[in-house]
Design a protein around this motif. Structure first.
Motif, PDB file in Angstrom:
ATOM      1  N   THR A   1      -1.757  -5.025   1.806  1.00 37.15           N
ATOM      2  CA  THR A   1      -3.174  -5.360   1.937  1.00 37.15           C
ATOM      3  C   THR A   1      -3.327  -6.680   2.681  1.00 37.15           C
ATOM      4  O   THR A   1      -2.532  -7.603   2.504  1.00 37.15           O
ATOM      5  CB  THR A   1      -3.840  -5.466   0.554  1.00 37.15           C
ATOM      6  OG1 THR A   1      -3.169  -6.469  -0.224  1.00 37.15           O
ATOM      7  CG2 THR A   1      -3.780  -4.136  -0.182  1.00 37.15           C
TER       8      THR A   1
ATOM      9  N   VAL B   1      -8.143   2.782   1.724  1.00 36.86           N
ATOM     10  CA  VAL B   1      -7.400   2.505   2.952  1.00 36.86           C
ATOM     11  C   VAL B   1      -7.686   3.607   3.976  1.00 36.86           C
ATOM     12  O   VAL B   1      -7.663   4.796   3.650  1.00 36.86           O
ATOM     13  CB  VAL B   1      -5.886   2.428   2.657  1.00 36.86           C
ATOM     14  CG1 VAL B   1      -5.086   2.283   3.953  1.00 36.86           C
ATOM     15  CG2 VAL B   1      -5.595   1.264   1.715  1.00 36.86           C
TER      16      VAL B   1
ATOM     17  N   ASN C   1      -7.496   0.086  -2.973  1.00 34.79           N
ATOM     18  CA  ASN C   1      -7.259  -1.355  -3.053  1.00 34.79           C
ATOM     19  C   ASN C   1      -8.255  -2.037  -3.988  1.00 34.79           C
ATOM     20  O   ASN C   1      -9.429  -1.655  -4.042  1.00 34.79           O
ATOM     21  CB  ASN C   1      -7.384  -1.992  -1.665  1.00 34.79           C
ATOM     22  CG  ASN C   1      -6.317  -1.518  -0.692  1.00 34.79           C
ATOM     23  OD1 ASN C   1      -5.370  -0.830  -1.077  1.00 34.79           O
ATOM     24  ND2 ASN C   1      -6.471  -1.877   0.565  1.00 34.79           N
TER      25      ASN C   1
ATOM     26  N   ASP D   1      -5.258  -3.400   6.100  1.00 29.30           N
ATOM     27  CA  ASP D   1      -3.809  -3.376   5.907  1.00 29.30           C
ATOM     28  C   ASP D   1      -3.105  -3.998   7.101  1.00 29.30           C
ATOM     29  O   ASP D   1      -3.650  -4.066   8.204  1.00 29.30           O
ATOM     30  CB  ASP D   1      -3.317  -1.940   5.712  1.00 29.30           C
ATOM     31  CG  ASP D   1      -3.535  -1.072   6.945  1.00 29.30           C
ATOM     32  OD1 ASP D   1      -2.614  -0.973   7.771  1.00 29.30           O
ATOM     33  OD2 ASP D   1      -4.646  -0.510   7.091  1.00 29.30           O
TER      34      ASP D   1
ATOM     35  N   ILE E   1       0.831  -1.204   0.000  1.00 28.81           N
ATOM     36  CA  ILE E   1       0.000   0.000   0.000  1.00 28.81           C
ATOM     37  C   ILE E   1       0.862   1.248   0.000  1.00 28.81           C
ATOM     38  O   ILE E   1       0.664   2.183  -0.779  1.00 28.81           O
ATOM     39  CB  ILE E   1      -0.940  -0.007   1.216  1.00 28.81           C
ATOM     40  CG1 ILE E   1      -1.919  -1.179   1.125  1.00 28.81           C
ATOM     41  CG2 ILE E   1      -1.680   1.315   1.344  1.00 28.81           C
ATOM     42  CD1 ILE E   1      -2.720  -1.411   2.395  1.00 28.81           C
TER      43      ILE E   1
END
Length: 415
Positions: free
Chosen positions: A374, A314, A357, A363, A227
């Motif tokens: 992820t 996220v 994502n 996460d 991420i």
């Protein structure tokens, strides 16, 4: 480079942190603080959270005692620390797992990506101006710590300060463009770090990530399911990868921050959709920037844009104020129904950097205490700019010369 959002660090808790209740052990070890919404959340999550402390102690005990300022070319011959190896090491050595994954027989990764060893830290010439954390043994920015405790307002930039900040952002743009040209199949992310490091030095800039709370490299490179905050290493970029490069430069006393996600070779349709969606999330959020906009409202348009493509946002990491400090007010969450404080005014400078994502929004952080991936192993993409609020709208301080507003052009990120 993102900062931690206002959400609770306890797994499964989505409450906003109203009071900054931090893990005292993390602070003592010089780690990025983990914040909790309540004492109960902290106590309930501590049995899992404390494993980070033991990993951090191992890493710190293996590190050389030299500071960045004292390092010289002989640093490449440091004894094995379980994290780095020299540039002339064998391919087998370079592709080894770091000790934190190698020594834990139960360590598991959420996707197919695995870390390799890293090259030793690079040297910063003495003439380069440094931020306060550059030579701190734990990488702590004491100016940011003071700011968090005393600053209740969002800083307004104007005059010479703004011109110096604008210049730093322009240097960041140049460095990212240089890094982007180096990305291709077969190149290691460590090589991208070298390119960024040297491009910064050529422009008399300090690469802001280097030693920030002990981050070991000059740039963040986040591949596929990573991420953010990926650490460059000896892994080669592969055909079909998506690669985010996050650059921040420090010069004339100010930081400029931006990132882009690149498509390497033949990326599948889902990967292209994800990267385009991440771009659109930033573009649509940027169109809301003007005096009077609530910072919390940016998350709603980002959420709607991502959800329309069956992607998720996220929640752990957010955009942030930037300038003389790497991270400061305001916090800019990217998810809807957030409780961010503040109203945009002319002179405010901040980043927006939504992490999008393909799967769920969850996460987890690797044992290096930096790399966020992820939880379901599916890919993540991100774009970031530093913005200035003007009296009529906004200015993208990190824009290309011919790009005053954001327009999707796949050719700019295809490699």
């Amino acid at each position: 480079m993102s900062t931690i959002s206002g959400g609770c660090s306890s797994p499964g808790c989505d409450k906003v942190v109203e009071q900054r209740l931090a893990c005292p052990k993390c602070i003592k070890l010089g780690l990025k603080p983990s914040y909790y919404c309540s004492q109960k959340c902290f106590v309930d999550s501590y049995p899992v959270h404390k494993s980070l402390h033991s990993i951090a102690k191992q890493i710190q005990s293996k590190k050389a005692s030299t500071t960045l300022l004292d390092m010289d070319d002989d640093a490449n011959t440091n004894e094995d620390d379980g994290i780095t190896c020299s540039l002339d090491a064998t391919p087998g050595q370079k592709l080894s797992l770091p000790f934190w994954a190698r020594e834990d027989q139960y360590y598991s990764f959420t996707g197919s990506l695995k870390p390799c060893l890293q090259s030793p830290k690079k040297v910063i010439p003495p003439h380069i101006q440094r931020p306060d954390y550059a030579n701190h043994s734990q990488g702590v920015s004491e100016s940011e710590v003071r700011d968090r405790g005393t600053n209740k307002n969002i800083r307004v930039y104007k005059g010479e300060e703004l011109e110096n900040l604008r210049y730093s952002c322009q240097m960041g743009r140049e460095v990212l463009d240089v890094a982007g040209r180096a990305i291709r199949e077969g190149v290691t992310t460590d090589e991208i770090d070298r390119v960024v490091h040297e491009a910064c030095i050529e422009r008399s800039c300090y690469p802001s990530p280097l030693n920030y709370y002990q981050f070991p490299k000059s740039v963040c490179t986040s591949v596929n399911e990573v991420i953010c905050h990926g650490i460059p290493d000896y892994r080669e970029i592969k055909n079909g990868d998506i690669v985010n490069v996050d650059v921040t430069t420090f010069t004339r006393g100010y930081h400029g921050d931006l990132n882009e996600t690149f498509l390497v070779g033949n990326v599948d349709d889902d990967g292209v959709k994800l990267v385009n969606t991440a771009y659109e999330c930033l573009r649509k959020a940027s169109n809301m920037i003007k005096p009077g906009t609530l910072y919390r409202d940016l998350g709603t348009v980002i959420h709607k844009t991502a959800a329309a493509q069956k992607c998720s946002v996220v929640r752990t990491y957010c955009g942030h104020g930037i300038g003389s400090l790497f991270h400061t007010a305001p916090n800019v969450p990217h998810y809807h129904k957030n409780k961010a404080k503040g109203i945009m005014k002319p002179g405010h400078v901040f980043t927006i950097e939504p992490m999008i994502n393909l799967g769920g929004p969850g996460d987890v952080t690797w044992g290096d205490h930096w790399t966020a991936v992820t939880t379901d192993g599916k890919r993540s993409a991100q774009f970031e700019h530093t913005f200035l609020v003007t009296k009529d709208g906004y200015e993208i301080l990190t824009a290309r010369d011919d790009e005053p507003v954001m327009v999707w052009n796949r050719d700019l990120v295809q490699r």
